[in-house]
Structures are given as structure tokens and as C-alpha cells.
Design a protein around this motif. Structure first.
Motif, PDB file in Angstrom:
ATOM      1  N   LEU A   1       0.796  -1.225   0.000  1.00 34.98           N
ATOM      2  CA  LEU A   1       0.000   0.000   0.000  1.00 34.98           C
ATOM      3  C   LEU A   1       0.837   1.287   0.000  1.00 34.98           C
ATOM      4  O   LEU A   1       0.509   2.217  -0.754  1.00 34.98           O
ATOM      5  CB  LEU A   1      -0.984  -0.016   1.171  1.00 34.98           C
ATOM      6  CG  LEU A   1      -2.239   0.802   1.003  1.00 34.98           C
ATOM      7  CD1 LEU A   1      -2.928   0.511  -0.315  1.00 34.98           C
ATOM      8  CD2 LEU A   1      -3.181   0.565   2.156  1.00 34.98           C
ATOM      9  N   PRO A   2       1.934   1.385   0.767  1.00 31.06           N
ATOM     10  CA  PRO A   2       2.714   2.628   0.701  1.00 31.06           C
ATOM     11  C   PRO A   2       3.226   2.948  -0.703  1.00 31.06           C
ATOM     12  O   PRO A   2       3.081   4.081  -1.176  1.00 31.06           O
ATOM     13  CB  PRO A   2       3.867   2.387   1.673  1.00 31.06           C
ATOM     14  CG  PRO A   2       3.320   1.416   2.663  1.00 31.06           C
ATOM     15  CD  PRO A   2       2.407   0.533   1.859  1.00 31.06           C
ATOM     16  N   VAL A   3       3.799   1.972  -1.395  1.00 30.42           N
ATOM     17  CA  VAL A   3       4.307   2.240  -2.744  1.00 30.42           C
ATOM     18  C   VAL A   3       3.152   2.510  -3.708  1.00 30.42           C
ATOM     19  O   VAL A   3       3.285   3.322  -4.623  1.00 30.42           O
ATOM     20  CB  VAL A   3       5.232   1.112  -3.248  1.00 30.42           C
ATOM     21  CG1 VAL A   3       4.466  -0.127  -3.641  1.00 30.42           C
ATOM     22  CG2 VAL A   3       6.057   1.591  -4.433  1.00 30.42           C
ATOM     23  N   MET A   4       2.014   1.886  -3.484  1.00 27.61           N
ATOM     24  CA  MET A   4       0.856   2.139  -4.337  1.00 27.61           C
ATOM     25  C   MET A   4       0.343   3.566  -4.129  1.00 27.61           C
ATOM     26  O   MET A   4       0.024   4.267  -5.095  1.00 27.61           O
ATOM     27  CB  MET A   4      -0.242   1.106  -4.048  1.00 27.61           C
ATOM     28  CG  MET A   4       0.122  -0.299  -4.491  1.00 27.61           C
ATOM     29  SD  MET A   4      -1.040  -1.554  -3.906  1.00 27.61           S
ATOM     30  CE  MET A   4      -2.461  -1.192  -4.918  1.00 27.61           C
ATOM     31  N   ILE A   5       0.275   4.003  -2.886  1.00 21.43           N
ATOM     32  CA  ILE A   5      -0.193   5.360  -2.595  1.00 21.43           C
ATOM     33  C   ILE A   5       0.764   6.384  -3.184  1.00 21.43           C
ATOM     34  O   ILE A   5       0.349   7.346  -3.838  1.00 21.43           O
ATOM     35  CB  ILE A   5      -0.342   5.567  -1.066  1.00 21.43           C
ATOM     36  CG1 ILE A   5      -1.507   4.722  -0.534  1.00 21.43           C
ATOM     37  CG2 ILE A   5      -0.524   7.045  -0.723  1.00 21.43           C
ATOM     38  CD1 ILE A   5      -1.568   4.653   0.984  1.00 21.43           C
ATOM     39  N   LEU A   6       2.060   6.183  -2.966  1.00 19.53           N
ATOM     40  CA  LEU A   6       3.047   7.131  -3.485  1.00 19.53           C
ATOM     41  C   LEU A   6       3.102   7.100  -5.007  1.00 19.53           C
ATOM     42  O   LEU A   6       3.239   8.138  -5.651  1.00 19.53           O
ATOM     43  CB  LEU A   6       4.424   6.840  -2.887  1.00 19.53           C
ATOM     44  CG  LEU A   6       4.537   7.115  -1.375  1.00 19.53           C
ATOM     45  CD1 LEU A   6       5.868   6.619  -0.852  1.00 19.53           C
ATOM     46  CD2 LEU A   6       4.322   8.575  -1.062  1.00 19.53           C
TER      47      LEU A   6
END
Length: 185
Positions: free
Chosen positions: A171-176
Motif C-alpha cells: 500500500l505505501p508504494v501504491m499510494i506514493l
């Protein structure tokens, strides 16, 4: 804890952070010019959608397996074969900002990264309640169940937990990847 022990611990942590920073910068130099056409926001968003779809398939497969359809697990393999290359490409084109060490980011990037990580952790914690409750409730109700039913329950619970961990971890890399603007020309 004595001051010398605290100093040794601090130095160990500092040395590890320095190592992470050096390793990150080395990888950044290696992949800085890779996949230039995929670095646009539009393409990164396309990768995020593909990742979300594969994660949704994995989650659905785990739920279907919970209802006893063992053959559904065969769908997990193609989803995995799509997920991993997509994840790697998204990591490369987004500059690995989701797991970058603090020493290579400016204040704004640190704030964005920490916010994305916080969301990922919150989603992981909340979604992980589903497989936990599934396993607890079914294990209490399966006192007289046969071995196949117990194996199916454990397998489905494991798939659910794995899917949730993948969702929260990505999720962090997807959000960024979704929210960052196009890089400067």
C-alpha cells in the motif's frame, strides 16, 4: 542500561541506517534511468490498478478457498506471476520512495512516506482481523471435523493472512505511485 551499552546500541542502529542509505543510493544509481516511459503518473497509476486487481484476486481466492473450493487456489499462481513483476516495476519507476531510508529524502518526502506507511499499517491491522477471526471462530466450531476440513480451514486462513500482508506491505508504494506528480523533465 549503562551509557556504553546505549552508545553501542546507538552506533549499531546508526551503522545500519548508514548501510541502508548506501545500499539505497547504489540501487538508485543502478535503476535511475530504467523504464523512463513508465515514470509518468499515468503509467504509475496503471501499475497501481494492475497491482490492486491482482491483490483483489488473491483476496477473493482466499475467501473462495474458505468455502471449500480447493481448485480456486490455482488462480493464485497467475495472480502472483502478474503481481511480482508489476510490484518491481512500480518500485523502480516510483524511486522506491515507500521504503527509502530517511537520509535520502527531504522533509516533504519523509512526510509523504510516513503518511503512506501509516495508512498501510492501519489497513494491515484492520484487515488482519478477518483471517484471525475466521481461524478462531472456525477452530472453535470444528471439534469433530475431519482432517481435510481442518486443512482447508488452515490453508484458507493462511491465504487470507498472506493476501492481507501483501496488501498492507504494498500500500505505501501504491499510494506514493498514485499520488506523486510526473517527474521534472
Amino acid at each position: 542500561m549503562s551509557p556504553s551499552t546505549r552508545q553501542a546500541d546507538r552506533n549499531l542502529i546508526d551503522r545500519y541506517q548508514d548501510f541502508r542509505t548506501r545500499r539505497f543510493l547504489k540501487h538508485e544509481r543502478t535503476y535511475a534511468n530504467s523504464l523512463p516511459r513508465w515514470r509518468t503518473q499515468r503509467r504509475r497509476r496503471m501499475l497501481v490498478v494492475v497491482m490492486a486487481a491482482t491483490l483483489a484476486v488473491m483476496l477473493c481466492v482466499s475467501v473462495v478457498c474458505a468455502f471449500g473450493f480447493r481448485q480456486a487456489a490455482l488462480i493464485w499462481l497467475p495472480a502472483t506471476l502478474i503481481f511480482f513483476p508489476t510490484f518491481l516495476v512500480l518500485q523502480i519507476v516510483s524511486g522506491r520512495q515507500g521504503d527509502a531510508p530517511q537520509g535520502v529524502l527531504d522533509e516533504y518526502e519523509i512526510q509523504q512516506r510516513n503518511s503512506a506507511r501509516s495508512i498501510g499499517l492501519t489497513v494491515t491491522q484492520n484487515l488482519m482481523l478477518v483471517p484471525i477471526l475466521y481461524l478462531i471462530v472456525l477452530s472453535v466450531n470444528m471439534r469433530t471435523a475431519d482432517a481435510d476440513a481442518v486443512r482447508d480451514m488452515a490453508y484458507a486462513g493462511g491465504l487470507m493472512a498472506l493476501a492481507v500482508l501483501l496488501i498492507g506491505g504494498c500500500l505505501p508504494v501504491m499510494i506514493l505511485g498514485w499520488s506523486r506528480p510526473d517527474p521534472d523533465a
